[in-house]
Scaffold this active site. Sequence first.
Site, mmCIF file in Angstrom:
data_model
loop_
_atom_site.group_PDB
_atom_site.id
_atom_site.type_symbol
_atom_site.label_atom_id
_atom_site.label_comp_id
_atom_site.label_asym_id
_atom_site.label_seq_id
_atom_site.Cartn_x
_atom_site.Cartn_y
_atom_site.Cartn_z
ATOM 1 N N CYS A 117 6.387 0.271 7.048
ATOM 2 C CA CYS A 117 5.993 1.407 6.211
ATOM 3 C C CYS A 117 7.146 1.748 5.271
ATOM 4 O O CYS A 117 8.292 1.808 5.709
ATOM 5 C CB CYS A 117 5.663 2.606 7.103
ATOM 6 S SG CYS A 117 5.132 4.055 6.185
ATOM 7 N N LEU A 118 6.841 1.979 3.995
ATOM 8 C CA LEU A 118 7.901 2.292 3.028
ATOM 9 C C LEU A 118 8.607 3.607 3.373
ATOM 10 O O LEU A 118 9.755 3.797 2.986
ATOM 11 C CB LEU A 118 7.330 2.367 1.603
ATOM 12 C CG LEU A 118 6.791 1.055 1.020
ATOM 13 C CD1 LEU A 118 6.330 1.266 -0.413
ATOM 14 C CD2 LEU A 118 7.827 -0.050 1.088
ATOM 15 N N GLN A 175 3.136 10.078 0.877
ATOM 16 C CA GLN A 175 4.440 9.402 0.809
ATOM 17 C C GLN A 175 5.193 9.677 -0.485
ATOM 18 O O GLN A 175 6.361 9.297 -0.613
ATOM 19 C CB GLN A 175 4.256 7.882 0.946
ATOM 20 C CG GLN A 175 3.775 7.474 2.331
ATOM 21 C CD GLN A 175 3.598 5.972 2.397
ATOM 22 O OE1 GLN A 175 2.575 5.448 1.977
ATOM 23 N NE2 GLN A 175 4.601 5.269 2.901
ATOM 24 N N GLY A 232 0.831 -1.195 0.000
ATOM 25 C CA GLY A 232 0.000 0.000 0.000
ATOM 26 C C GLY A 232 0.867 1.246 0.000
ATOM 27 O O GLY A 232 2.028 1.209 0.415
ATOM 28 N N HIS A 258 -3.970 1.920 7.756
ATOM 29 C CA HIS A 258 -2.609 2.454 7.725
ATOM 30 C C HIS A 258 -2.487 3.563 6.670
ATOM 31 O O HIS A 258 -1.938 4.628 6.937
ATOM 32 C CB HIS A 258 -1.637 1.293 7.437
ATOM 33 C CG HIS A 258 -0.199 1.681 7.312
ATOM 34 N ND1 HIS A 258 0.764 1.232 8.200
ATOM 35 C CD2 HIS A 258 0.453 2.463 6.403
ATOM 36 C CE1 HIS A 258 1.947 1.726 7.831
ATOM 37 N NE2 HIS A 258 1.786 2.471 6.748
ATOM 38 N N GLU A 259 -3.039 3.298 5.476
ATOM 39 C CA GLU A 259 -2.909 4.274 4.377
ATOM 40 C C GLU A 259 -3.789 5.506 4.606
ATOM 41 O O GLU A 259 -3.378 6.621 4.303
ATOM 42 C CB GLU A 259 -3.232 3.631 3.023
ATOM 43 C CG GLU A 259 -2.393 2.412 2.650
ATOM 44 C CD GLU A 259 -0.893 2.593 2.818
ATOM 45 O OE1 GLU A 259 -0.402 3.740 2.740
ATOM 46 O OE2 GLU A 259 -0.197 1.592 3.046
ATOM 47 N N HIS A 299 -2.096 7.864 6.822
ATOM 48 C CA HIS A 299 -1.094 8.687 6.123
ATOM 49 C C HIS A 299 -1.726 9.969 5.589
ATOM 50 O O HIS A 299 -1.112 11.037 5.651
ATOM 51 C CB HIS A 299 -0.503 7.924 4.932
ATOM 52 C CG HIS A 299 0.684 7.072 5.260
ATOM 53 N ND1 HIS A 299 1.835 7.579 5.821
ATOM 54 C CD2 HIS A 299 0.916 5.753 5.085
ATOM 55 C CE1 HIS A 299 2.725 6.603 5.975
ATOM 56 N NE2 HIS A 299 2.184 5.471 5.536
HETATM 57 CO CO CO Z 1 3.016 3.605 5.482
#
Ligand code: CO
Length: 170
Positions: free
Chosen positions: A94-95, A52, A47, A136-137, A140
């Site tokens: 998380c990326l 991000q 995701g 989670h997304e 963000h």
């Molecule tokens: Co993340």
Amino acid sequence: MDQTLQLQIYPKQCLREKSNEIIAITPRIINIGQQMLDIMYTNNGVGLASNQVGILERIIVIDLQIDDVKNPIILINPKIIKESKHKIPTEEGCLSLPGISEEVLRPDSVEVEYMDIKGEKQTIIADGLMCVCLQHEIDHLNGILFVDRLSNMKKKLILNKFNKLMKNKD
Ligand code: CO
């Protein structure tokens, strides 16, 4: 759109901003969604949220790639309209915080409304990994990171670990 998007790593300010509602789904918005999917696949994520990649408009992309089959979705203006009272812990990463992961407690089912790239209203009722990923997304998009969902002590420890990892990279 000639703009090439790049993955933004903590502590970039864009990760702390609240993204804006998208009024019209233009070719630019669809292009952003497609670039986000590419960046997500390149980094082996499931995701990614617009914050991000430095875009403050409410887009998330998800592909759980069950059995290695691609099934990308682009969600515009996603919103949690229902969530279970019951919470369960799941290991999250998380990326934008590469190298760390921790168990996060979240509702174990959610109902999410969003617009697809054709501008049609859609609803997902999810549990399991999809449920965690959606929460989670969407966090963000509101400037919230998974580490913010931990106790203060755990958050401090894990961010220390992350900072050390980043220092050793240089
Ligand atoms: Co993340």
